[in-house]
Design a protein around this motif. Structure first.
Motif, mmCIF file in Angstrom:
data_model
loop_
_atom_site.group_PDB
_atom_site.id
_atom_site.type_symbol
_atom_site.label_atom_id
_atom_site.label_comp_id
_atom_site.label_asym_id
_atom_site.label_seq_id
_atom_site.Cartn_x
_atom_site.Cartn_y
_atom_site.Cartn_z
ATOM 1 N N ASN A 4 57.077 21.802 39.657
ATOM 2 C CA ASN A 4 56.788 22.527 40.910
ATOM 3 C C ASN A 4 55.409 23.176 40.864
ATOM 4 O O ASN A 4 55.226 24.336 41.233
ATOM 5 C CB ASN A 4 57.860 23.596 41.161
ATOM 6 N N PHE A 5 54.442 22.417 40.404
ATOM 7 C CA PHE A 5 53.096 22.941 40.186
ATOM 8 C C PHE A 5 52.414 23.248 41.517
ATOM 9 O O PHE A 5 52.278 22.376 42.373
ATOM 10 C CB PHE A 5 52.278 21.909 39.396
ATOM 11 N N ASP A 6 51.993 24.496 41.686
ATOM 12 C CA ASP A 6 51.312 24.951 42.895
ATOM 13 C C ASP A 6 49.810 24.971 42.611
ATOM 14 O O ASP A 6 49.308 25.860 41.926
ATOM 15 C CB ASP A 6 51.809 26.344 43.283
ATOM 16 N N VAL A 7 49.105 23.981 43.122
ATOM 17 C CA VAL A 7 47.688 23.803 42.810
ATOM 18 C C VAL A 7 46.861 25.001 43.274
ATOM 19 O O VAL A 7 46.016 25.519 42.533
ATOM 20 C CB VAL A 7 47.156 22.500 43.453
ATOM 21 N N SER A 8 47.100 25.453 44.488
ATOM 22 C CA SER A 8 46.314 26.560 45.034
ATOM 23 C C SER A 8 46.528 27.839 44.235
ATOM 24 O O SER A 8 45.563 28.554 43.910
ATOM 25 C CB SER A 8 46.675 26.804 46.500
ATOM 26 N N ALA A 9 47.786 28.128 43.921
ATOM 27 C CA ALA A 9 48.077 29.332 43.145
ATOM 28 C C ALA A 9 47.454 29.258 41.761
ATOM 29 O O ALA A 9 46.909 30.244 41.249
ATOM 30 C CB ALA A 9 49.590 29.530 43.029
ATOM 31 N N PHE A 10 47.516 28.057 41.155
ATOM 32 C CA PHE A 10 46.927 27.881 39.819
ATOM 33 C C PHE A 10 45.416 28.126 39.854
ATOM 34 O O PHE A 10 44.875 28.827 38.984
ATOM 35 C CB PHE A 10 47.213 26.473 39.295
ATOM 36 N N GLU A 11 44.747 27.552 40.837
ATOM 37 C CA GLU A 11 43.299 27.751 40.949
ATOM 38 C C GLU A 11 42.976 29.239 41.099
ATOM 39 O O GLU A 11 42.091 29.767 40.408
ATOM 40 C CB GLU A 11 42.751 26.960 42.137
ATOM 41 N N THR A 12 43.702 29.912 41.980
ATOM 42 C CA THR A 12 43.474 31.342 42.219
ATOM 43 C C THR A 12 43.707 32.163 40.951
ATOM 44 O O THR A 12 42.893 33.024 40.589
ATOM 45 C CB THR A 12 44.398 31.841 43.343
ATOM 46 N N GLU A 13 44.812 31.880 40.253
ATOM 47 C CA GLU A 13 45.155 32.636 39.045
ATOM 48 C C GLU A 13 44.128 32.407 37.932
ATOM 49 O O GLU A 13 43.751 33.345 37.217
ATOM 50 C CB GLU A 13 46.547 32.235 38.557
ATOM 51 N N THR A 14 43.685 31.164 37.780
ATOM 52 C CA THR A 14 42.719 30.856 36.721
ATOM 53 C C THR A 14 41.389 31.561 36.978
ATOM 54 O O THR A 14 40.793 32.143 36.065
ATOM 55 C CB THR A 14 42.494 29.338 36.614
ATOM 56 N N LEU A 15 40.940 31.526 38.215
ATOM 57 C CA LEU A 15 39.682 32.192 38.549
ATOM 58 C C LEU A 15 39.790 33.707 38.364
ATOM 59 O O LEU A 15 38.852 34.360 37.894
ATOM 60 C CB LEU A 15 39.265 31.849 39.982
ATOM 61 N N LYS A 16 40.947 34.252 38.705
ATOM 62 C CA LYS A 16 41.156 35.691 38.510
ATOM 63 C C LYS A 16 41.116 36.039 37.024
ATOM 64 O O LYS A 16 40.549 37.064 36.621
ATOM 65 C CB LYS A 16 42.501 36.101 39.120
ATOM 66 N N SER A 17 41.679 35.189 36.206
ATOM 67 C CA SER A 17 41.759 35.473 34.760
ATOM 68 C C SER A 17 40.390 35.501 34.098
ATOM 69 O O SER A 17 40.205 36.170 33.075
ATOM 70 C CB SER A 17 42.646 34.431 34.064
ATOM 71 N N ILE A 18 39.417 34.781 34.655
ATOM 72 C CA ILE A 18 38.075 34.793 34.061
ATOM 73 C C ILE A 18 37.158 35.800 34.752
ATOM 74 O O ILE A 18 35.996 35.950 34.363
ATOM 75 C CB ILE A 18 37.427 33.387 34.086
ATOM 76 N N GLY A 19 37.669 36.470 35.773
ATOM 77 C CA GLY A 19 36.855 37.463 36.466
ATOM 78 C C GLY A 19 35.843 36.853 37.420
ATOM 79 O O GLY A 19 34.719 37.344 37.549
ATOM 80 N N MET A 20 36.261 35.797 38.118
ATOM 81 C CA MET A 20 35.361 35.115 39.057
ATOM 82 C C MET A 20 34.941 36.056 40.179
ATOM 83 O O MET A 20 35.786 36.659 40.843
ATOM 84 C CB MET A 20 36.074 33.891 39.655
ATOM 85 N N PRO A 21 33.647 36.206 40.425
ATOM 86 C CA PRO A 21 33.201 37.063 41.535
ATOM 87 C C PRO A 21 33.697 36.533 42.875
ATOM 88 O O PRO A 21 33.704 35.315 43.107
ATOM 89 C CB PRO A 21 31.668 36.977 41.449
ATOM 90 N N ARG A 22 34.106 37.415 43.740
ATOM 91 C CA ARG A 22 34.621 37.034 45.062
ATOM 92 C C ARG A 22 33.575 36.302 45.881
ATOM 93 O O ARG A 22 33.899 35.474 46.736
ATOM 94 C CB ARG A 22 35.050 38.309 45.793
ATOM 95 N N GLU A 23 32.303 36.567 45.618
ATOM 96 C CA GLU A 23 31.210 36.044 46.450
ATOM 97 C C GLU A 23 30.777 34.631 46.058
ATOM 98 O O GLU A 23 29.889 34.051 46.687
ATOM 99 C CB GLU A 23 29.991 36.981 46.357
#
Length: 692
Positions: A575-594
């Protein structure tokens, strides 16, 4: 003679080509030629493989490996034409053949590399390889074939082979659909600019390119921005219409992610699950572990460390840049919070303020024709090559150009084709490919190499103008092209760019350095109206600004590499949620919102349109460690065109194909392996390491 026999008899893909230098007779080839040509070529190789596997005599290098290497000539010929055109000049009929053939070709490859009798012959040779009296190149070929067979599942039991075969066939279909979906989204989108208010802020070169794009789409008198990078990036850079910037940016960012018939998220989820299952069948914990085992990096942990090491200074620099952009917006009275569609717009203003440099000033000096000449002169000075343009040769599109390439002694080296302009029938991006690769096993076979770009075409009677980044892209792809053209091996398996993914970018990224040489720029950066060379003060400012916005550039690239690696290290894909995974991974590395990923997952064709860069997008950074150090070797001599260094570079890198393990090849050139220090210095990030 049956109707099918008649069709085959007149099929130009199956005839001997008498065209200049064996360039495919494109004008004679129709989409309905491909399927029967593929069927004939597949049957031919299947018979050849059966003969090798069933050979009555004991296996020898000659009766097994060399015969395997010479099999499938017709398939290489047909596939070389088809897959190049499927990327660079496709249509509905070609795409239908592509969807149909993807699983068929995967099944054919499985039938070779899972053939038990054939593998037994290869394995028998591999077991006694040290006693066969092989040359170094032959030993390398045998080693590579053994590795390919094992990684393809040759050692598995019957049930596991059957499941692995089904997986690879399904993955081939998914990859084809993924890339066709992205192309469909890119092709269908156009931002029509109607009137001066919509054009506010756009310089003349961008207006002219947008007018040309509109005319090509039947909208003469209007202006169109497309999702080609050479169209949308300058629009985001110059347009004063924030509402239109947001509209275009969101379309660009959401390719493959619109919840419609071309949405790629389900394809990604299935692809990731199948890749993980494939790895498990082959004895690896994750797909990333499987993929990286046959690269320079070797393990996911090694890749993760490199990404982390560069991320730390890059994110610190990107935050500084964001604050500068926010200050700039306030300074000009724009009471906004910086969003991703604002970054390029305000960055251009900051660059102008800091370096007195903007794209509208630079671009008139970078004419496509002159930069092509610059890339050729660099090859002449480094490697002694000359390029003679062909006028009368077969074309698959009126815009393509071709050159005969000769060495310093006048010997024919190969043929180079350039396909430079964006069009709806071409997928986005830039790449190098081969219609024919160099080898000596079946004769003195000289390569036919193609570079494909997506530059904006100039208006009628006007030259096509490039940004400095566009010019660097041209040099990058020509570096790949030289890797194919200069190839000097006997065995096809080792030719040209057939090296590990994290080494293949070294020749291309290294070649970019020569664009920035002052004597190259002085000679070839010529104003298209006045004919004046790039002024010295502008040249100095351009060089001083090379590392401007490098925090942004590094972060958007690294974000894509982090997501690619994390996705392919994942084991739980139910049940892999691609969008959620992308969001979570970027959050974990501290991706700037901009800032967003350079390639968001739903349109990440490097990773999902095939296996090429899957769990391998880091390769550009890995190779950049090498290229930064390699160019330092030239700088240490005081001459960017130093003859001794150029000769070693040609011998051990550009002409050597896969003759050696990549680490050994680099050490043969440089004497040692590099560290990341030169890369950080090249990107202007070294100074912020201690501050992060």
């Amino acid at each position: 003679m049956t109707a099918s026999d008649a069709a085959l008899a007149g099929n130009p893909l199956l005839t001997q080509w008498t065209t200049p230098f064996g360039i495919p007779p494109f004008e004679s080839i129709a989409p309905d030629h491909y399927r029967p040509a593929f069927e004939t070529a597949l049957a031919e190789q299947q018979a050849q493989i059966a003969a090798i596997a069933g050979h009555a005599e004991e296996p020898t290098f000659a009766n097994t490996i060399e015969v395997l290497e010479t099999s499938g000539q017709a398939l290489k010929k047909v596939g070389g034409v088809f897959f190049n055109l499927a990327g660079s000049h496709t249509n509905d009929a070609i795409q239908a053949v592509e969807r149909e053939m993807a699983p068929v070709l995967a099944k054919h490859r499985n039938s070779i590399f899972m053939n038990e009798a054939l593998y037994r012959r290869v394995a028998a040779l591999y077991e006694k390889r040290d006693s066969l009296g092989l040359s170094d190149e032959q030993a390398r070929v045998l080693d590579r074939y053994h590795t390919i067979f094992v990684r393809a599942g040759a050692k598995l039991g019957p049930d596991d082979k059957k499941r692995l075969a089904a997986i690879t066939e399904r993955l081939a279909s998914l990859g084809t659909q993924f890339s066709q979906n992205v192309l469909a989204d890119e092709k269908s989108y156009q931002l029509v600019l109607d009137g001066e208010a919509d054009l506010d802020g756009l310089p003349s070169f961008l207006r002219e390119a947008a007018a040309q794009a509109a005319e090509e789409r039947g909208l003469k008198g209007k202006h169109v921005i497309t999702l080609s990078r050479s169209s949308i990036e300058p629009f985001l850079q110059f347009s004063k219409r924030r509402d239109l910037r947001e509209q275009a940016f969101k379309a660009w960012a959401s390719r493959g992610d619109n919840g419609d018939a071309t949405d790629n998220k389900a394809i990604i989820a299935e692809t990731a699950a199948l890749r993980a299952e494939r790895a498990k069948l082959l004895g690896y914990e994750t797909f990333s572990a499987f993929k990286l085992a046959d690269t320079m990096a070797k393990t996911p942990d090694n890749v993760q460390k490199l990404l982390n090491d560069v991320w730390t200074p890059a994110i610190a620099r990107a935050r500084e840049e964001r604050d500068d952009l926010q200050s700039q917006a306030q300074a000009v009275g724009d009471n906004i919070v910086i969003e991703p569609w604002d970054w390029r717009y305000y960055a251009d203003q900051v660059r102008m303020a800091r370096h007195n440099l903007d794209e509208a000033t630079i671009k008139p000096y970078f004419q496509l024709d002159r930069i092509i000449e610059a890339s050729f002169e660099t090859a002449q000075r480094l490697f002694g090559l000359s390029f003679e343009e062909l006028k009368d040769f077969p074309r698959y599109h009126p815009d393509i150009r071709a050159w005969q390439v000769v060495d310093a002694d006048g010997n024919h080296i190969g043929t180079f084709i350039g396909d430079y302009f964006a069009r709806p029938s071409k997928r986005s991006g830039a790449w190098m490919s081969a219609f024919r690769s160099q080898e000596r096993l079946t004769g003195d076979i000289r390569p036919i190499i193609v570079n494909v770009m997506n530059f904006a075409k100039g208006a009628a009677g006007e030259p096509s103008l490039l940004s400095f980044d566009d010019a660097r892209t041209l040099f990058h792809e020509f570096g790949h092209g030289l890797h194919g053209l200069l190839s000097n091996v006997t065995y096809p398996l080792l030719a040209g760019t057939a090296v590990s993914t994290d080494f293949v970018e070294l020749p291309s990224q290294l070649y970019e350095h020569w664009l920035s040489q002052a004597d190259i720029l002085r000679r070839y950066a010529i104003h298209y109206r006045t004919g004046e060379p790039l002024p010295e003060d502008l040249l100095e400012r351009l060089m001083a600004a090379r590392n401007f916005n490098q925090g942004f550039a590094t972060v958007e690239y690294l974000a894509s590499a982090f997501v690619d690696l994390a996705l392919h290290r994942r084991q739980d894909l139910n049940n892999f949620d691609v969008s959620a995974f992308e969001t979570e991974t970027l959050k974990s590395i501290g991706m700037p919102r901009e800032i967003i990923m350079r390639h968001r997952t739903p349109h990440f064709t490097h990773v999902f349109s095939g296996d090429g860069y899957s769990s391998g997008y880091y390769s550009y950074l890995w190779s950049e460690v090498l290229d930064a150090d390699a160019f330092t070797a030239f700088e240490e001599t005081g001459d960017a065109f130093n003859r001794d260094m150029a000769d070693k570079l040609k011998r051990f890198i550009y002409s050597a194909g896969n003759l050696r393990d990549p680490a050994e090849a680099y050490k043969a050139f440089r004497g040692r392996l590099p560290t990341a220090d030169a890369l950080l210095a090249k990107r202007g990030l070294a100074a912020v390491v201690g501050d992060a």
